[in-house]
Design a protein around this motif. Structure first.
Motif, PDB file in Angstrom:
ATOM      1  N   GLY A 128      40.409  34.325  34.413  1.00 33.74           N
ATOM      2  CA  GLY A 128      39.568  35.141  35.288  1.00 33.74           C
ATOM      3  C   GLY A 128      39.920  34.896  36.745  1.00 33.74           C
ATOM      4  O   GLY A 128      40.615  33.937  37.078  1.00 33.74           O
ATOM      5  N   ILE A 129      39.436  35.771  37.616  1.00 36.86           N
ATOM      6  CA  ILE A 129      39.726  35.635  39.044  1.00 36.86           C
ATOM      7  C   ILE A 129      38.441  35.796  39.856  1.00 36.86           C
ATOM      8  O   ILE A 129      37.457  36.367  39.380  1.00 36.86           O
ATOM      9  CB  ILE A 129      40.749  36.690  39.533  1.00 36.86           C
ATOM     10  N   ARG A 130      38.471  35.313  41.063  1.00 34.48           N
ATOM     11  CA  ARG A 130      37.403  35.556  42.022  1.00 34.48           C
ATOM     12  C   ARG A 130      37.876  36.592  43.055  1.00 34.48           C
ATOM     13  O   ARG A 130      37.131  37.461  43.464  1.00 34.48           O
ATOM     14  CB  ARG A 130      37.052  34.255  42.759  1.00 34.48           C
ATOM     15  N   ASP A 131      39.112  36.416  43.508  1.00 31.12           N
ATOM     16  CA  ASP A 131      39.689  37.310  44.508  1.00 31.12           C
ATOM     17  C   ASP A 131      41.121  37.615  44.119  1.00 31.12           C
ATOM     18  O   ASP A 131      41.803  36.765  43.551  1.00 31.12           O
ATOM     19  CB  ASP A 131      39.709  36.630  45.893  1.00 31.12           C
ATOM     20  N   ALA A 132      41.562  38.818  44.434  1.00 24.73           N
ATOM     21  CA  ALA A 132      42.956  39.178  44.161  1.00 24.73           C
ATOM     22  C   ALA A 132      43.349  40.342  45.055  1.00 24.73           C
ATOM     23  O   ALA A 132      42.492  41.069  45.565  1.00 24.73           O
ATOM     24  CB  ALA A 132      43.125  39.576  42.692  1.00 24.73           C
ATOM     25  N   ALA A 133      44.653  40.465  45.292  1.00 28.90           N
ATOM     26  CA  ALA A 133      45.191  41.619  46.017  1.00 28.90           C
ATOM     27  C   ALA A 133      46.208  42.283  45.112  1.00 28.90           C
ATOM     28  O   ALA A 133      46.985  41.616  44.437  1.00 28.90           O
ATOM     29  CB  ALA A 133      45.844  41.155  47.316  1.00 28.90           C
ATOM     30  N   VAL A 134      46.171  43.606  45.069  1.00 31.07           N
ATOM     31  CA  VAL A 134      47.086  44.358  44.212  1.00 31.07           C
ATOM     32  C   VAL A 134      47.830  45.363  45.086  1.00 31.07           C
ATOM     33  O   VAL A 134      47.203  46.095  45.863  1.00 31.07           O
ATOM     34  CB  VAL A 134      46.306  45.120  43.113  1.00 31.07           C
ATOM     35  N   ASP A 135      49.153  45.382  44.984  1.00 32.48           N
ATOM     36  CA  ASP A 135      49.958  46.367  45.706  1.00 32.48           C
ATOM     37  C   ASP A 135      50.332  47.465  44.717  1.00 32.48           C
ATOM     38  O   ASP A 135      51.096  47.230  43.780  1.00 32.48           O
ATOM     39  CB  ASP A 135      51.206  45.690  46.290  1.00 32.48           C
ATOM     40  N   LEU A 136      49.780  48.657  44.951  1.00 31.03           N
ATOM     41  CA  LEU A 136      50.038  49.778  44.034  1.00 31.03           C
ATOM     42  C   LEU A 136      51.221  50.625  44.499  1.00 31.03           C
ATOM     43  O   LEU A 136      51.474  51.683  43.953  1.00 31.03           O
ATOM     44  CB  LEU A 136      48.790  50.662  43.929  1.00 31.03           C
ATOM     45  N   GLY A 137      51.939  50.128  45.525  1.00 31.73           N
ATOM     46  CA  GLY A 137      53.044  50.888  46.081  1.00 31.73           C
ATOM     47  C   GLY A 137      52.548  51.719  47.259  1.00 31.73           C
ATOM     48  O   GLY A 137      52.040  52.825  47.061  1.00 31.73           O
ATOM     49  N   GLY A 138      52.683  51.138  48.474  1.00 30.48           N
ATOM     50  CA  GLY A 138      52.199  51.837  49.666  1.00 30.48           C
ATOM     51  C   GLY A 138      50.691  51.861  49.778  1.00 30.48           C
ATOM     52  O   GLY A 138      50.138  52.519  50.653  1.00 30.48           O
ATOM     53  N   ARG A 139      50.041  51.151  48.914  1.00 35.56           N
ATOM     54  CA  ARG A 139      48.572  51.102  48.952  1.00 35.56           C
ATOM     55  C   ARG A 139      48.107  49.768  48.389  1.00 35.56           C
ATOM     56  O   ARG A 139      48.398  49.441  47.242  1.00 35.56           O
ATOM     57  CB  ARG A 139      47.979  52.235  48.126  1.00 35.56           C
ATOM     58  N   ARG A 140      47.453  49.025  49.285  1.00 35.87           N
ATOM     59  CA  ARG A 140      46.964  47.712  48.867  1.00 35.87           C
ATOM     60  C   ARG A 140      45.477  47.775  48.579  1.00 35.87           C
ATOM     61  O   ARG A 140      44.726  48.429  49.295  1.00 35.87           O
ATOM     62  CB  ARG A 140      47.226  46.686  49.972  1.00 35.87           C
ATOM     63  N   VAL A 141      45.091  47.105  47.525  1.00 33.82           N
ATOM     64  CA  VAL A 141      43.691  47.086  47.110  1.00 33.82           C
ATOM     65  C   VAL A 141      43.283  45.629  46.993  1.00 33.82           C
ATOM     66  O   VAL A 141      44.072  44.800  46.512  1.00 33.82           O
ATOM     67  CB  VAL A 141      43.545  47.790  45.734  1.00 33.82           C
ATOM     68  N   THR A 142      42.095  45.302  47.452  1.00 37.45           N
ATOM     69  CA  THR A 142      41.630  43.932  47.248  1.00 37.45           C
ATOM     70  C   THR A 142      40.432  43.921  46.298  1.00 37.45           C
ATOM     71  O   THR A 142      39.639  44.862  46.258  1.00 37.45           O
ATOM     72  CB  THR A 142      41.251  43.225  48.573  1.00 37.45           C
ATOM     73  N   ILE A 143      40.368  42.841  45.546  1.00 35.82           N
ATOM     74  CA  ILE A 143      39.278  42.623  44.599  1.00 35.82           C
ATOM     75  C   ILE A 143      38.569  41.369  45.083  1.00 35.82           C
ATOM     76  O   ILE A 143      39.228  40.374  45.398  1.00 35.82           O
ATOM     77  CB  ILE A 143      39.842  42.405  43.180  1.00 35.82           C
TER      78      ILE A 143
END
Ligand SMILES: [Zn+2]
Length: 240
Positions: A128-143
């Motif tokens: 499991g995670i508390r925080d994460a960053a995802v790069d979807l290609g030209g678009r970054r999303v944070t959790i």
């Protein structure tokens, strides 16, 4: 298309599933598509998957489960090649709490055999995670985990405009915010902690963000401030 999808901004969408009026979110980038929550059954999830392929031109590459409740997590087994993000507590619940999940879903009128099929297909991530960053290609999303509230382990998804583009931030709040009814406070909730968590939500999204509740219409920062005050009054009443 199986469902109605509301285009929130650029390549960010959401759909309200008819069962439980639960919202699922979609953030598309050049290299992937991130789904926020998954509905209750594999039938719903398969329809979501087909719609995403049509909208995004790719399959779902990432799934965020905002919290443990059945209407958000039970479709997740459909997305077998996607990377799934959830809090450690949700991972634990998916791995061991299947009878609670089942009872909860059936109490809301879900079909027993569909629920059993969805539970059998669950494939929780390895950690499991508390925080994460995802790069979807030209678009970054944070959790992000912003604190206890609706449950002890709610995650939110913050999707700013694509790199180099202007546009509002979209924040998927899970059930930390509800628009179609009062916030759902139950045995999983931490009512006293909830208002401060909404303060952190407002910080994470900012004053001009588009906030997408787990249930109901899209709202603005002012709505969240009102919901925070409503929760504060509840805390005051219950501790008086
Ligand atoms: Zn919930």
């Amino acid at each position: 298309m199986h469902y109605d999808w509301e285009n929130l901004t650029g390549s960010v969408y959401r759909s309200r599933l008819s069962f439980c009026d639960v919202t699922i979110g979609l953030v598309c980038g050049r290299a992937g598509a991130l789904l926020v929550d998954t509905g209750t059954t594999l039938i719903e999830a398969a329809a979501i998957e087909a719609d995403v392929r049509e909208i995004a031109g790719s399959s779902v590459t990432h799934v965020v489960l905002t919290h443990k409740h059945f209407d958000h997590v039970l479709g997740s087994g459909q997305f077998r090649v996607a990377q799934i993000f959830c809090a450690p507590e949700v991972l634990e619940y998916l791995s061991s709490g299947s009878s609670d999940l089942r009872d909860d879903a059936l109490s809301f009128g879900a079909d027993a055999s569909e629920v059993d099929r969805a539970i059998a297909a669950l494939q929780p991530p390895r950690r499991g995670i508390r925080d994460a960053a995802v790069d979807l290609g030209g678009r970054r999303v944070t959790i992000a985990y912003l604190g206890r509230g609706h449950t002890t382990a709610d995650l939110v998804v913050v999707a700013p405009a694509p790199d180099g583009e202007a546009g509002p931030v979209v924040v998927f709040t899970g059930d930390l915010v509800e628009e179609s009814g009062d916030p759902c406070i139950d045995a999983d909730s931490d009512l006293p902690a909830w208002p401060a968590t909404l303060d952190r939500l407002l910080e994470a999204g900012g004053p001009d963000a588009v906030y997408v509740p787990g249930h109901g219409s899209v709202v603005d920062a002012e709505f969240i401030r009102r919901q925070r005050e409503w929760l504060r009054e509840r805390v005051d009443r219950e501790t008086r």
